[in-house]
Write a protein that holds these residues in place. Sequence first.
Motif, PDB file in Angstrom:
ATOM      1  N   GLY A 145       0.106  11.189  21.575  1.00 36.94           N
ATOM      2  CA  GLY A 145      -1.375  11.203  20.757  1.00 36.94           C
ATOM      3  C   GLY A 145      -2.274  12.096  21.287  1.00 36.94           C
ATOM      4  N   ALA A 146      -2.128  12.862  22.370  1.00 35.60           N
ATOM      5  CA  ALA A 146      -3.216  13.593  22.938  1.00 35.60           C
ATOM      6  C   ALA A 146      -3.428  14.842  21.957  1.00 35.60           C
ATOM      7  CB  ALA A 146      -2.634  13.902  24.264  1.00 35.60           C
ATOM      8  N   ASP A 147      -4.581  15.286  21.937  1.00 37.55           N
ATOM      9  CA  ASP A 147      -5.132  16.341  21.243  1.00 37.55           C
ATOM     10  C   ASP A 147      -5.144  17.640  22.271  1.00 37.55           C
ATOM     11  OD1 ASP A 147      -6.402  18.254  19.419  1.00 37.55           O
ATOM     12  OD2 ASP A 147      -8.237  17.545  19.536  1.00 37.55           O
ATOM     13  N   LEU A 148      -4.335  18.598  21.890  1.00 34.64           N
ATOM     14  CA  LEU A 148      -4.026  19.831  22.880  1.00 34.64           C
ATOM     15  C   LEU A 148      -4.334  21.037  22.124  1.00 34.64           C
ATOM     16  CD1 LEU A 148      -0.391  18.816  24.305  1.00 34.64           C
ATOM     17  CD2 LEU A 148      -2.476  18.810  25.242  1.00 34.64           C
ATOM     18  N   THR A 149      -5.180  20.884  21.110  1.00 37.15           N
ATOM     19  CA  THR A 149      -5.753  21.917  20.279  1.00 37.15           C
ATOM     20  C   THR A 149      -6.273  23.108  21.510  1.00 37.15           C
ATOM     21  OG1 THR A 149      -6.296  20.726  18.428  1.00 37.15           O
ATOM     22  CG2 THR A 149      -7.034  22.818  18.112  1.00 37.15           C
ATOM     23  N   GLY A 150      -5.715  24.210  21.376  1.00 35.00           N
ATOM     24  CA  GLY A 150      -6.525  25.096  22.162  1.00 35.00           C
ATOM     25  C   GLY A 150      -6.399  25.285  23.574  1.00 35.00           C
ATOM     26  N   ALA A 151      -5.464  24.224  23.859  1.00 38.29           N
ATOM     27  CA  ALA A 151      -5.084  23.938  25.460  1.00 38.29           C
ATOM     28  C   ALA A 151      -4.461  24.980  25.992  1.00 38.29           C
ATOM     29  CB  ALA A 151      -4.746  22.685  25.699  1.00 38.29           C
ATOM     30  N   ASN A 152      -4.580  25.334  27.281  1.00 34.94           N
ATOM     31  CA  ASN A 152      -3.783  26.130  27.932  1.00 34.94           C
ATOM     32  C   ASN A 152      -2.773  25.622  28.965  1.00 34.94           C
ATOM     33  OD1 ASN A 152      -2.765  28.378  29.618  1.00 34.94           O
ATOM     34  ND2 ASN A 152      -4.608  28.753  30.596  1.00 34.94           N
ATOM     35  N   LEU A 153      -1.510  25.528  28.506  1.00 33.83           N
ATOM     36  CA  LEU A 153      -0.558  24.943  29.263  1.00 33.83           C
ATOM     37  C   LEU A 153       0.725  25.937  29.905  1.00 33.83           C
ATOM     38  CD1 LEU A 153       0.852  22.371  26.535  1.00 33.83           C
ATOM     39  CD2 LEU A 153      -0.556  21.833  28.565  1.00 33.83           C
TER      40      LEU A 153
END
Length: 347
Positions: free
Chosen positions: A276-284
């Motif tokens: 359920g985490a929000d990863l919008t625009g995250a750098n992975l």
Amino acid sequence: MNAPHDPVGSARSSPGPAPTGASPPRIAAPTQDELDGLSVEKRLELLEAQRQRDDQARERRRLNRHQWFNSVGILLGALFTAGSLITTAVTLRNGQEELRTAREGQITDRYTKAVEQLASPATDVRFGAIYALQRIAADSPEDRLTVRSVLAAFVRNHDLCTPRPAPQCTASIVELAVVRTIADLPPDVHAALTIAAGLTVPGDPLTDFSQVRFPRAALKGIRLSRTDLQGADLTWAGLWDADLSSLNAPEACLTYARLRGADLSRANLRLAELSGADLTGANLSGADLRGADLRGVNGMSPDQIRAAASTDSATRFGEKRVKPQSCGPPNKLGGPLDENPEPLHSG
């Protein structure tokens, strides 16, 4: 008329041939009779020559004495200068040692006082002590890691669930979704968290924040690069635009964490809960997500996640879980994850 006889002149003008290889003949001193037979002019010439020789000998002796005294004076001056330099060097070294000792004593006193103030019941006193420790770390680089360890321990012992648990620590997943449960960290804990993380330089061991509990905490923009958050509880935490690069957070609980715009490059998130985490625009990029639970994440597709991070067959994708999460305090194990909670704001 015959010229007067000059026995001395005759002897000087007719020395006779010197044998080959022999030393030049020595001229014998004139006898008294020969001197008596000299003219007045010759006697005066001899006297004048003798006087000049005596004057030259005296001048040479005077010059020799003057040169000797100058040499002795120069030597004594050099010895005095060398002695002065040695004395100055010893004095300077002793002064530096005394200054260093005094400075170390002052730093020790400041450190002891600051650590004592960390136990104060007053928040403002603890807040001041944290910044005093930061100043000590700046003034004494050899104490930087010690100060960092003290501040990290303070954070671990003063998270939202220690020593007095906040409501977020006993709330269920569904209860944590309500906007009113957003928790701002106490100013002293927030200061210790950011300062301790900021004291880390390349080559240091990671800053130890393992097992800390910050459920539903507002941590927007926080810098936690190169920190250890193994097993930490960050359920529903607001980590918008946070710097989490090179983070070590295996088995961390990030269920429903708000990671929009966060830097998770090279982060170790093995076996972490990210459902359920929000990863919008995250750098992975370079992140390790092997064995992580990514069911129901928002903002990135499974293909995008696989292209940026390391995953394996144990990495879970798909729809939201309907079973309780397996991390965090036991009281958060209840409640389904597929309900629609009250909308979350970013402040």
